[in-house]
Scaffold this active site. Structure first.
Site, PDB file in Angstrom:
ATOM      1  N   ASP A  61      42.156  -7.850   7.495  1.00  0.00           N
ATOM      2  CA  ASP A  61      41.120  -6.874   7.851  1.00  0.00           C
ATOM      3  C   ASP A  61      40.873  -5.865   6.736  1.00  0.00           C
ATOM      4  O   ASP A  61      41.631  -5.785   5.763  1.00  0.00           O
ATOM      5  CB  ASP A  61      41.500  -6.148   9.169  1.00  0.00           C
TER       6      ASP A  61
ATOM      7  N   ASN B 286      49.009  -0.838  20.996  1.00  0.00           N
ATOM      8  CA  ASN B 286      48.188  -1.306  22.118  1.00  0.00           C
ATOM      9  C   ASN B 286      48.077  -2.828  22.160  1.00  0.00           C
ATOM     10  O   ASN B 286      47.243  -3.372  22.866  1.00  0.00           O
ATOM     11  CB  ASN B 286      46.795  -0.669  22.057  1.00  0.00           C
TER      12      ASN B 286
ATOM     13  N   HIS C   7      47.238  -4.805  19.625  1.00  0.00           N
ATOM     14  CA  HIS C   7      46.233  -5.433  18.750  1.00  0.00           C
ATOM     15  C   HIS C   7      46.890  -6.261  17.657  1.00  0.00           C
ATOM     16  O   HIS C   7      48.024  -6.006  17.250  1.00  0.00           O
ATOM     17  CB  HIS C   7      45.237  -4.410  18.182  1.00  0.00           C
TER      18      HIS C   7
ATOM     19  N   GLU D 220      41.192  -5.353  18.943  1.00  0.00           N
ATOM     20  CA  GLU D 220      41.646  -4.353  19.911  1.00  0.00           C
ATOM     21  C   GLU D 220      41.576  -4.915  21.333  1.00  0.00           C
ATOM     22  O   GLU D 220      40.883  -5.908  21.577  1.00  0.00           O
ATOM     23  CB  GLU D 220      40.726  -3.116  19.816  1.00  0.00           C
TER      24      GLU D 220
HETATM   25  P1  PGA Z   1      51.996  -0.680  11.458  1.00  0.00           P
HETATM   26  O1  PGA Z   1      50.652  -1.305  12.025  1.00  0.00           O
HETATM   27  O2  PGA Z   1      52.707  -1.785  10.770  1.00  0.00           O
HETATM   28  O3  PGA Z   1      51.560   0.395  10.544  1.00  0.00           O
HETATM   29  O4  PGA Z   1      52.759  -0.181  12.650  1.00  0.00           O
HETATM   30  C1  PGA Z   1      50.679  -2.552  12.629  1.00  0.00           C
HETATM   31  C2  PGA Z   1      49.327  -2.843  13.219  1.00  0.00           C
HETATM   32  O5  PGA Z   1      48.670  -1.895  13.684  1.00  0.00           O
HETATM   33  O6  PGA Z   1      48.934  -4.000  13.231  1.00  0.00           O
END
Ligand code: PGA
Length: 245
Positions: free
Chosen positions: A67, A136, A138, A143
């Site tokens: 992304d 959450n 995702h 999302e």
């Molecule tokens: P993080 O993010 O590794 O910074 O916790 C993971 C994500 O949101 O996919």
């Protein structure tokens, strides 16, 4: 799903780096799906160490990142492309022509997403897709939603994601509100998936991903349908899964 409890962040990162390195050694021109976020940083450091010690060669490796923020160029220090250069690509012998990140600078969302989908498909999809998970549930920037997404698309980030990501920006208002992300179908087309998760704030998402119903309100739960998934965690991320695996 193969759940591996590595107990600590350091051991989780070593395991993830070992799995990624094995993929590169077995298929030097493999297609890796890569992820940003704080979780994979330790794994990337492990890969850099292996490269520096001479045991890993990235010269033929091709990468496709999950992304990118819409509106940020690859030179913007807040962009995911910049993050990848900084955390991995600038430190190994990867050919920049083999590095792919959705083009955040192209604000024509349809064109940017269609182009990226075509490139991933032409590469034959990922041999190994590295993923982190959001609080959450995702994956990438897919999302929680009413249905599972398919190809690369433009998303409005949720308040929870904006707040979680604001730690990397000066102010919450600076966090872009939209991003381009590979869809869940593209992610599921990978031959093997490596999910890394650490910390207590991921425990509920990890439980829902592995043992909850397969529903788009927890996008990562779709991984239960994939035949080849490694979930590599520390103790805290697996703290709500005790007795379940
Ligand atoms: P993080 O993010 O590794 O910074 O916790 C993971 C994500 O949101 O996919």
């Amino acid at each position: 799903m193969r759940i591996i409890n590595c107990h600590t962040y350091e051991a989780m990162s070593r395991k993830a780096a070992d799995i990624l390195a094995a993929q590169i050694q077995l298929k030097p021109n493999c297609v890796l799906g890569l992820a940003t976020g704080t979780t994979p940083i330790g794994a990337y450091q492990g890969l850099i160490k292996k490269y520096e010690s001479g045991s890993l060669d990235f010269s033929e490796v091709r990468t496709y990142n999950l992304d990118e923020y819409r509106g940020l160029t690859h030179e913007d220090p807040q962009s995911y492309h910049y993050f990848m250069n900084d955390q991995l690509f600038n430190h190994v012998n990867i050919d920049p022509a083999n590095v792919h990140v959705p083009d955040g600078a192209n604000t024509d969302a349809d064109a940017a997403c269609t182009d990226y989908d075509r490139m991933v498909a032409e590469a034959g999809y990922c041999d190994l897709q590295l993923l982190g998970i959001g609080r959450n549930g995702h994956i990438g920037f897919n999302e929680p939603a009413d249905e599972f997404s398919k190809g690369t698309h433009c998303v409005d980030l949720t308040e929870s994601t904006i707040e979680a990501n604001s730690r990397l920006f000066e102010k919450e208002e600076d966090v872009p509100r939209q991003a381009y992300t590979m869809g869940t179908q593209t992610i599921m087309n990978a031959r093997c998936i490596l999910m890394v998760a650490n910390g207590e704030n991921k425990a509920q998402a990890v439980r829902d991903m592995c043992f909850g119903p397969i529903v788009p309100t927890c996008p990562a739960s779709i991984l239960q349908l994939h035949p080849n998934v490694f979930v590599v965690c520390d103790d805290a991320a697996l703290s709500l899964c005790e007795g379940l695996y």
